[in-house]
Write a protein that holds these residues in place. Structure first.
Motif, PDB file in Angstrom:
ATOM      1  N   VAL A  83       0.481   9.303  11.700  1.00  0.00           N
ATOM      2  CA  VAL A  83       0.930   9.649  10.490  1.00  0.00           C
ATOM      3  C   VAL A  83       1.357   8.762  10.086  1.00  0.00           C
ATOM      4  O   VAL A  83       0.528   8.462   8.532  1.00  0.00           O
ATOM      5  CB  VAL A  83       2.442   9.853  10.847  1.00  0.00           C
ATOM      6  N   VAL A  84       0.752   7.003  10.422  1.00  0.00           N
ATOM      7  CA  VAL A  84       0.779   6.278   9.290  1.00  0.00           C
ATOM      8  C   VAL A  84      -0.335   5.779   8.589  1.00  0.00           C
ATOM      9  O   VAL A  84      -0.902   5.314   7.414  1.00  0.00           O
ATOM     10  CB  VAL A  84       1.466   4.546   9.899  1.00  0.00           C
ATOM     11  N   ASN A  85      -1.026   5.908   9.551  1.00  0.00           N
ATOM     12  CA  ASN A  85      -2.815   5.775   9.035  1.00  0.00           C
ATOM     13  C   ASN A  85      -2.960   6.584   8.305  1.00  0.00           C
ATOM     14  O   ASN A  85      -3.986   6.906   7.360  1.00  0.00           O
ATOM     15  CB  ASN A  85      -3.648   5.797  10.316  1.00  0.00           C
ATOM     16  N   ALA A  86      -2.800   8.221   8.029  1.00  0.00           N
ATOM     17  CA  ALA A  86      -2.802   9.353   7.344  1.00  0.00           C
ATOM     18  C   ALA A  86      -2.230   8.819   5.922  1.00  0.00           C
ATOM     19  O   ALA A  86      -2.835   8.847   4.852  1.00  0.00           O
ATOM     20  CB  ALA A  86      -2.408  10.803   7.613  1.00  0.00           C
ATOM     21  N   ILE A  87      -0.924   8.192   5.928  1.00  0.00           N
ATOM     22  CA  ILE A  87      -0.527   8.255   4.519  1.00  0.00           C
ATOM     23  C   ILE A  87      -1.195   6.834   3.999  1.00  0.00           C
ATOM     24  O   ILE A  87      -0.523   6.589   2.914  1.00  0.00           O
ATOM     25  CB  ILE A  87       1.192   7.557   5.384  1.00  0.00           C
ATOM     26  N   TRP A  88      -1.321   6.551   5.064  1.00  0.00           N
ATOM     27  CA  TRP A  88      -1.900   4.693   4.601  1.00  0.00           C
ATOM     28  C   TRP A  88      -3.263   5.493   3.626  1.00  0.00           C
ATOM     29  O   TRP A  88      -3.262   4.647   2.356  1.00  0.00           O
ATOM     30  CB  TRP A  88      -2.826   3.823   5.548  1.00  0.00           C
TER      31      TRP A  88
END
Length: 547
Positions: A83-88
């Motif tokens: 999730v964090v990398n996708a939102i990044w």
């Protein structure tokens, strides 16, 4: 060594199931009734599950807390790593200004919010679900809809409801692959049976989106877009489940759905009105073409900037396609480490070891790592500096702080339930329904996803239980297994972590309870229909659909 009890409360399965359900009931009451913040409600639910495990199920304290720690670790990796990398990646497009280009590109297709909801939340969201999953489609699509002018609460609800039909084959078909591995059923059969259930949702979901955005008027005026988008998605998904690589099922379906709507818009435009909002929301302006829509779209962006705006998503598709190639997948998986989680020594009631006690650290083959690599390439594509990208990553972590706490708490709760025996108690109680179990099979999958936020996790928790219960009830094990993952997709919109992700993405942190009530109607529509479908497939009426 701790052996799970099935009926620890006076030898009664019913009373034991009631006690085992208390942590979950507490969690949902805190969220839906008392409007407690999702991260706090999840922490309280985790504590309650530990109390039940220790006081009722007799689980040793060190093993109970170690079980919670394993769930928390799983919540951090792979769930939030994805999730964090996708939102990044999304936030970098905002920082560079290319998100506005992307928004204008979608807005130029149609100035009608109802059509935009289908194209963005349903079709584009399905593409994101196919590539990443784990909440990323909800966050990205909700923010995009808000940027186009849809009110935050409505945008988050639309994104959550749209994130149903693609979930079973999301994250490159991980849920059905996991279900096959857990149950020992052939992957092709599991994929086909699932492909004879979830496409029905794909046909219905766009109509529900129209209702969420614009009520009865939206259904009356924009139904052709819903029909074309839903049928296009459902047919493509079904065909890919039967004949194509299942890892590409949602990718192909999302592209077909979007293409079908775009073709329709060349010869049709929905009728319009002046507003499409509730009393608590701002009034929308009327778009130049008529109907609820955004403000006037600009003259247009250079083609090179449009290509750069879509570039990160093209890179994601390319990287996942390469990673799915057998030689590459084997190379990436060769460095995966699996190990017994320290302090967890659990046997089932039948005396068998639990696979959940083994932690799989697939640091290179993980979808989150592939997204991180895509993020590094995105820096160059969008022309950002490294310090800008690093600062953006920090802002992403701060934005998702509440969602991270929610996710790890809920997965800690799920692992305590599963390893202490509470999940087994609840499952066996439902399996006692006999022939009527076919009606309850999707409910069990729905329940698992509502708790964990992941159809993959729900299949891990209940897949084998569904097969065992079906065998005792005289039902097809394959049908029950597929019913678990199909029912599971309907629980994702209600899961605390997805509610937290959706709310935080649009600036409504703390209003997860309002969002829960907004999407509850959709669940009450979808779940009975899926229960009825699975039941009819267990009878001669639709039994021909079972391979």
């Amino acid at each position: 060594m701790f052996q799970q009890p099935i009926a620890p409360v006076g030898g009664s399965l019913g009373w034991s199931a009631l006690v085992a359900a208390l942590p979950l009931l507490l969690l949902f009451v805190l969220l839906g009734v008392f409007r407690v913040r999702a991260w706090l409600a999840s922490l309280i639910g985790l504590v309650a599950s530990l109390v039940v495990a220790l006081a009722v199920y007799g689980m040793p304290g060190d093993q109970a807390f170690s079980s919670a720690a394993e769930g928390i670790a799983f919540g951090l990796f792979p769930a939030m790593w994805i999730v964090v990398n996708a939102i990044w990646i999304y936030r970098m497009t905002v920082t560079s200004g290319h998100f506005d280009v992307l928004r204008r590109s979608f807005a130029s297709v149609s100035d009608d919010f109802r059509v935009q909801a289908i194209i963005i939340a349903f079709a584009f969201g399905a593409l994101l679900e196919a590539l990443a999953g784990f909440g990323a489609p909800v966050a990205i699509c909700a923010v995009m809809l808000v940027a186009l002018g849809l009110p935050p609460l409505k945008a988050a609800a639309v994104a959550l409801v749209a994130n149903t039909a693609p979930v079973a084959y999301g994250a490159v078909a991980l849920p059905v692959i996991t279900l096959s591995r857990i149950t020992g059923l052939p992957l092709d059969d599991v994929a086909v049976m699932t492909g004879r259930q979830v496409p029905l949702l794909a046909v219905i979901v766009p109509f529900v989106l129209l209702g969420l955005v614009d009520g009865k008027r939206g259904l009356r005026e924009a139904w052709p877009a819903a029909l074309v988008g839903g049928v296009g998605f459902g047919v493509a998904q079904c065909l890919m489940a039967h004949f194509g690589p299942i890892q590409l099922a949602d990718i192909v379906a999302s592209l077909v759905s979007a293409g079908a709507v775009l073709l329709l818009l060349r010869s049709w435009r929905p009728a319009g009105g002046s507003r499409s909002l509730g009393d608590d929301e701002q009034v929308l302006t009327v778009a130049p073409g008529g109907g609820p829509g955004t403000a006037h779209v600009g003259a247009g962006d250079r083609r090179s900037e449009v290509v750069r705006a879509f570039g990160p998503y093209g890179v994601i598709i390319l990287l996942f396609a390469v990673a799915a190639l057998p030689p590459v997948a084997a190379a990436l998986g060769s460095v995966t480490k699996s190990f017994a989680w320290p302090g967890v020594h659990v046997l089932t009631a039948e005396g068998k070891p639990l696979s959940l006690a083994t932690f799989k650290f697939d640091w290179l083959a993980n979808s989150g790592t592939i997204l991180f690599i895509a993020g590094l390439l995105t820096i160059a594509i969008l022309g950002l500096t490294v310090p800008e990208a690093v600062r953006t990553y920090g802002r992403t972590l701060r934005q998702l702080a509440g969602a991270i706490v929610t996710v790890v708490s809920v997965l800690g709760l799920a692992y305590v339930l599963n390893l202490s025996g509470q999940t087994a108690t609840l499952g066996q109680f439902l399996a006692g329904a006999g022939a009527a179990f076919a009606l309850l099979s999707p409910v069990l999958g729905w329940f698992g996803t509502a708790v964990t936020g992941s159809d993959t996790s729900s299949n891990s928790l209940f897949g084998l239980l569904q097969v065992s219960a079906a065998q005792h009830a005289g039902m097809s094990p394959l049908l029950a297994a597929a019913g678990n993952t199909t029912g599971g997709v309907l629980g994702k919109m209600l899961s605390p972590q997805n509610l937290a992700i959706g709310a935080s993405a649009v600036g409504l942190a703390g209003r997860e309870g309002d969002l829960l009530r907004k999407v509850l109607v959709a669940t009450l529509i979808f779940l009975p229909l899926m229960c009825l479908l699975v039941y009819l497939q267990s009878t001669p009426v639709l039994g021909w659909m079972v391979p």
